[in-house]
Write an enzyme that holds these catalytic residues in place. Structure first.
Site, short mmCIF file in Angstrom:
data_model
loop_
_atom_site.label_atom_id
_atom_site.label_comp_id
_atom_site.label_asym_id
_atom_site.label_seq_id
_atom_site.Cartn_x
_atom_site.Cartn_y
_atom_site.Cartn_z
N GLY A 12 10.78 -4.40 -15.92
CA GLY A 12 11.61 -3.85 -14.85
C GLY A 12 12.27 -4.95 -14.05
O GLY A 12 11.63 -5.97 -13.73
N GLY A 14 14.32 -4.39 -11.09
CA GLY A 14 14.76 -4.03 -9.75
C GLY A 14 14.24 -5.07 -8.77
O GLY A 14 13.83 -6.18 -9.16
N PHE A 116 15.16 3.39 12.92
CA PHE A 116 14.95 4.17 11.71
C PHE A 116 13.81 5.15 11.95
O PHE A 116 12.96 4.92 12.82
CB PHE A 116 14.61 3.25 10.52
CG PHE A 116 15.58 3.35 9.37
CD1 PHE A 116 16.83 2.80 9.47
CD2 PHE A 116 15.23 4.00 8.20
CE1 PHE A 116 17.74 2.87 8.42
CE2 PHE A 116 16.11 4.08 7.14
CZ PHE A 116 17.38 3.52 7.25
N GLN A 236 8.21 12.23 -1.81
CA GLN A 236 9.02 12.36 -0.59
C GLN A 236 10.39 12.94 -0.89
O GLN A 236 11.08 12.51 -1.81
CB GLN A 236 9.21 10.98 0.04
CG GLN A 236 10.04 11.01 1.32
CD GLN A 236 10.09 9.66 1.99
OE1 GLN A 236 10.99 8.87 1.72
NE2 GLN A 236 9.12 9.38 2.84
N HIS A 238 13.88 13.16 0.79
CA HIS A 238 14.69 12.56 1.87
C HIS A 238 15.49 13.66 2.53
O HIS A 238 16.08 14.51 1.86
CB HIS A 238 15.62 11.49 1.29
CG HIS A 238 16.24 10.61 2.33
ND1 HIS A 238 17.21 11.06 3.20
CD2 HIS A 238 16.03 9.31 2.64
CE1 HIS A 238 17.56 10.07 4.00
NE2 HIS A 238 16.87 8.99 3.68
N LEU A 248 22.23 10.04 -1.86
CA LEU A 248 21.62 9.76 -0.57
C LEU A 248 22.64 9.43 0.51
O LEU A 248 23.60 8.70 0.28
CB LEU A 248 20.64 8.59 -0.72
CG LEU A 248 19.65 8.41 0.43
CD1 LEU A 248 18.69 9.58 0.48
CD2 LEU A 248 18.89 7.11 0.25
N THR A 250 22.14 7.59 3.95
CA THR A 250 21.08 6.80 4.55
C THR A 250 20.63 7.31 5.92
O THR A 250 21.42 7.83 6.71
CB THR A 250 21.51 5.32 4.70
OG1 THR A 250 20.48 4.61 5.39
CG2 THR A 250 22.79 5.19 5.51
N GLU A 251 19.35 7.10 6.18
CA GLU A 251 18.78 7.37 7.49
C GLU A 251 19.45 6.51 8.56
O GLU A 251 19.39 6.81 9.75
CB GLU A 251 17.28 7.04 7.43
CG GLU A 251 16.42 7.73 8.44
CD GLU A 251 14.96 7.66 8.02
OE1 GLU A 251 14.14 7.42 8.92
OE2 GLU A 251 14.66 7.84 6.84
N ARG A 282 10.29 11.24 7.65
CA ARG A 282 11.10 11.99 6.70
C ARG A 282 10.50 13.34 6.32
O ARG A 282 11.22 14.31 6.12
CB ARG A 282 11.32 11.15 5.43
CG ARG A 282 12.28 10.00 5.69
CD ARG A 282 12.43 9.10 4.48
NE ARG A 282 13.43 8.08 4.75
CZ ARG A 282 13.73 7.10 3.91
NH1 ARG A 282 13.10 7.01 2.74
NH2 ARG A 282 14.65 6.21 4.21
N HIS A 369 13.34 12.01 -3.54
CA HIS A 369 13.74 10.64 -3.25
C HIS A 369 12.75 9.57 -3.69
O HIS A 369 13.15 8.56 -4.27
CB HIS A 369 14.00 10.51 -1.74
CG HIS A 369 14.44 9.16 -1.30
ND1 HIS A 369 15.56 8.54 -1.81
CD2 HIS A 369 13.92 8.29 -0.38
CE1 HIS A 369 15.72 7.35 -1.23
NE2 HIS A 369 14.72 7.18 -0.38
N ARG A 411 6.20 8.00 3.16
CA ARG A 411 6.72 6.65 3.42
C ARG A 411 7.73 6.66 4.55
O ARG A 411 8.59 7.52 4.62
CB ARG A 411 7.39 6.09 2.15
CG ARG A 411 8.05 4.74 2.39
CD ARG A 411 8.64 4.16 1.14
NE ARG A 411 9.78 4.88 0.62
CZ ARG A 411 11.02 4.85 1.14
NH1 ARG A 411 11.26 4.16 2.25
NH2 ARG A 411 12.01 5.51 0.58
N LEU A 417 11.83 -1.15 0.68
CA LEU A 417 12.34 -2.48 0.37
C LEU A 417 11.33 -3.55 0.78
O LEU A 417 11.16 -4.56 0.09
CB LEU A 417 13.68 -2.72 1.05
CG LEU A 417 14.86 -1.89 0.52
CD1 LEU A 417 16.14 -2.20 1.29
CD2 LEU A 417 15.08 -2.14 -0.97
#
Length: 596
Positions: A12, A14, A116, A236, A238, A248, A250-251, A282, A369, A411, A417
């Protein structure tokens, strides 16, 4: 078959995989294998920010961040791991800055921070500016920055290689088997240490913010090899996905002053979270939106509400809420500032909805999400395999595919991140350290046998079933019956349906017999992973008879700490799922009712 040898192999590419690869490569010969070109990984879709208690705009500290994350997890998160992550956060963000990540800046030149959901000043209970951001492209910037650093550090990349199997010999990690998408050739990667960073599995749901590549590959491989998965019932949703599409929003829109409006034109979040309103966690906001819709207050009777970030609305409610800038002046925004802060969001809405958020409200609905569950690990990324946290030699995991557990039942935004940066780093360090003192484990006699068998089944099925029909039916039943609200009857129906779909899957036959970029074959292989994971999610959810975080049961509406303050572990043995438990690590914060 081609064989490779590396000290450390990362599956992976990412954010977690690149971070792990970067730090592992400083002490070991390292390869990163990815089914995508690295900068197309799903981390690039993360928008709003990465959390760290820098205190650049107002008072903040890692202790507050720790408590918010524990509270946000609905007390299911392991507090030693959460504290570790939150105290590592400031240094992690500064490391990214020194690598060249172009964070937005305050007038004084510091990293800019925005509020946030769920992040608070623990004294006043009001939202705190903790999310470090690069406009609404923070994940994209992290991905680009880490990839550049990996190239600089001579990490070996195998792009567009799909890992198919994990090789275990004598209770130790031995390697992985992958297919080169460009040729169809199988490759065996022998390694002393293997780090899985394969992301989540949101594609098991009909409406999701997740990339098409998010099919639970790593978790499914672990399951097939008799290794456990943890807390898979916790997924979760979102609150703000683009209506019908799930893309999405964003928040950060709400962090910059946006508010949720129902079909009657009312701002409704103060009814559900009087203190922090639209910036509650959330799970709270998603349930509030669905409650409004179910009680007939959706827009025009439909399954959506509005997200309003028009300057006149933001400024009106900022004044009513007493919101101010860091210097104490009234919080006022202009259309130009909204464009500057949220360029991608505005572009998404204009392209996909024909809506301009500067002058119009955005139609939104909750979207699948993020998984809080996954491959069990400790805070150093080492895979653990039982209730005693026994470490499996040579196996590591980080990012969304892993369950540390720092997110518990829910979360907080921007902690994903942070999770991948902190635990990707430490997984890489630990893997390199292990590889320096370990030898290679001998490969089995036919290392590609299981991978070949999986492909052969798809090439030689009866062909009486269409895999894409099976996928659509799975996604619908999971979204409808194992979504935001759950009940025993619905989940039993979902489990039965998934079992039927798994039987039908045996009859799928791919029509493309070629080897070069055979995407049909790979899509059908991924479908097998998703069906396995859907079964685990639904079974784990049915088993947990309480409501906690993202797991909300209408037949058990209360959190039950006496019976359910524990992590779920699921194994697959002889084709059947077995459930066990392990305790939650509680250090400083005893469970109590969450209020926002």
């Amino acid at each position: 078959m081609t064989t490779h040898q590396f000290d450390v192999v990362v599956v992976g590419a990412g954010g977690a995989g690149l971070m792990a690869g970067l730090y592992a490569s400083r002490g070991a010969k390292t390869a990163v294998i990815s089914k995508l070109y690295p900068t197309r990984s799903h981390t690039g879709a993360a928008q709003g920010g990465i959390s760290a208690a820098l205190g650049n705009s107002e008072e903040d500290n890692p202790e507050w961040h720790t408590y918010d994350s524990v509270k946000g997890s609905d007390y299911l998160g392991d507090q030693d791991a959460i504290e570790f992550m939150c105290y590592e956060a400031p240094q992690a963000v500064l490391e990214l800055e020194h690598m060249g990540l172009p964070f937005d800046r305050t007038p004084e030149g510091r990293i800019s921070q925005r509020p946030f959901g769920g992040h608070t000043n623990n004294v006043t209970g009001k939202p705190v500016r903790r999310a470090c951001h690069a406009a609404d492209r923070t994940g994209h910037m992290i991905l680009q920055t880490l990839y550049q650093q990996c190239l600089k550090n001579n990490v070996n990349f195998f792009d567009e290689f799909q890992v198919l199997d994990l090789l275990i010999v004598g209770g130790k990690a031995a390697g992985v088997v992958a297919v080169d998408l460009a040729t169809g050739e199988l490759h065996v990667f022998q390694a002393k240490a293997i780090i899985f960073a394969t992301g989540g599995h949101g594609r098991i749901f009909e409406v999701t913010s997740n990339a098409y590549a998010y099919t639970g590959d790593g978790a499914a491989m672990f399951l097939r090899r008799g290794l456990p998965l943890e807390d898979m019932e916790f997924f979760q949703f979102h609150p703000t996905g683009i209506y019908k599409l799930g893309i999405l929003i964003t928040e950060g829109v709400r962090g910059d002053g946006g508010v949720l409006i129902n079909g009657k034109g009312e701002r409704f979040m103060p009814n559900y979270a009087p203190k922090v309103k639209d910036l509650a966690s959330r799970d709270v906001v998603s349930r509030a939106i669905y409650t409004e819709i179910r009680e007939g207050r959706g827009v025009n009777g439909s399954n959506y509400v509005y997200l309003d970030v028009r300057p006149e609305t933001v400024n009106k409610f900022a004044a009513l809420d007493g919101r101010t800038n860091p210097d104490g002046s009234p919080y006022i925004v202009t259309g130009e500032q909204i464009l500057q802060k949220l360029p991608d969001i505005i572009d998404f809405c204009r392209v996909y909805l024909g809506v301009d958020p500067v002058t119009q409200m955005m139609p939104i609905q909750p979207t699948a999400h993020y998984t809080m569950g996954g491959i069990p690990t400790n805070k150093f990324g080492e895979v653990v395999i039982d209730d005693k946290n026994t470490v499996f030699p040579g196996l590591y995991a980080a990012g969304e595919c892993a369950c540390v557990s720092v997110h518990g039942g829910n979360r907080l935004g921007t902690n994903s991140l942070l999770d991948l940066v902190v635990f990707g780093k430490h997984a890489g360090l630990k893997a390199a350290e292990y590889a320096q003192q370990a030898g290679f484990v001998d490969l089995p006699g036919s290392p590609t046998a299981e991978a070949e068998a999986q492909f052969d089944r798809l090439r030689n099925g009866s062909g009486s079933e269409n895999g894409f029909d099976i996928a659509n039916e799975m996604k619908k039943v999971m979204f409808d019956l194992v979504g935001i609200y759950r009940s025993e009857a619905g989940m039993k129906e979902a489990i039965q349906k998934v079992a039927e779909l798994k039987e039908r899957y045996r009859k799928v036959r791919v029509s493309d017999t070629g080897k070069i970029f055979n995407t049909e074959l790979l899509n059908m292989w991924e479908l097998g992973n998703m069906l396995d994971i859907a079964e685990v999610v639904a079974t784990s959810a049915l088993n947990r008879q309480e409501s906690r975080g993202g797991h909300s049961r209408e037949d058990f509406p209360k959190r039950d700490d006496q019976n359910w303050l524990k992590h779920t572990l699921v194994w697959k043995q002889d084709g059947k799922l077995k459930i066990g438990y392990k305790p939650v690590t509680i250090t400083r914060y005893q469970p109590k009712e969450r209020t926002y």
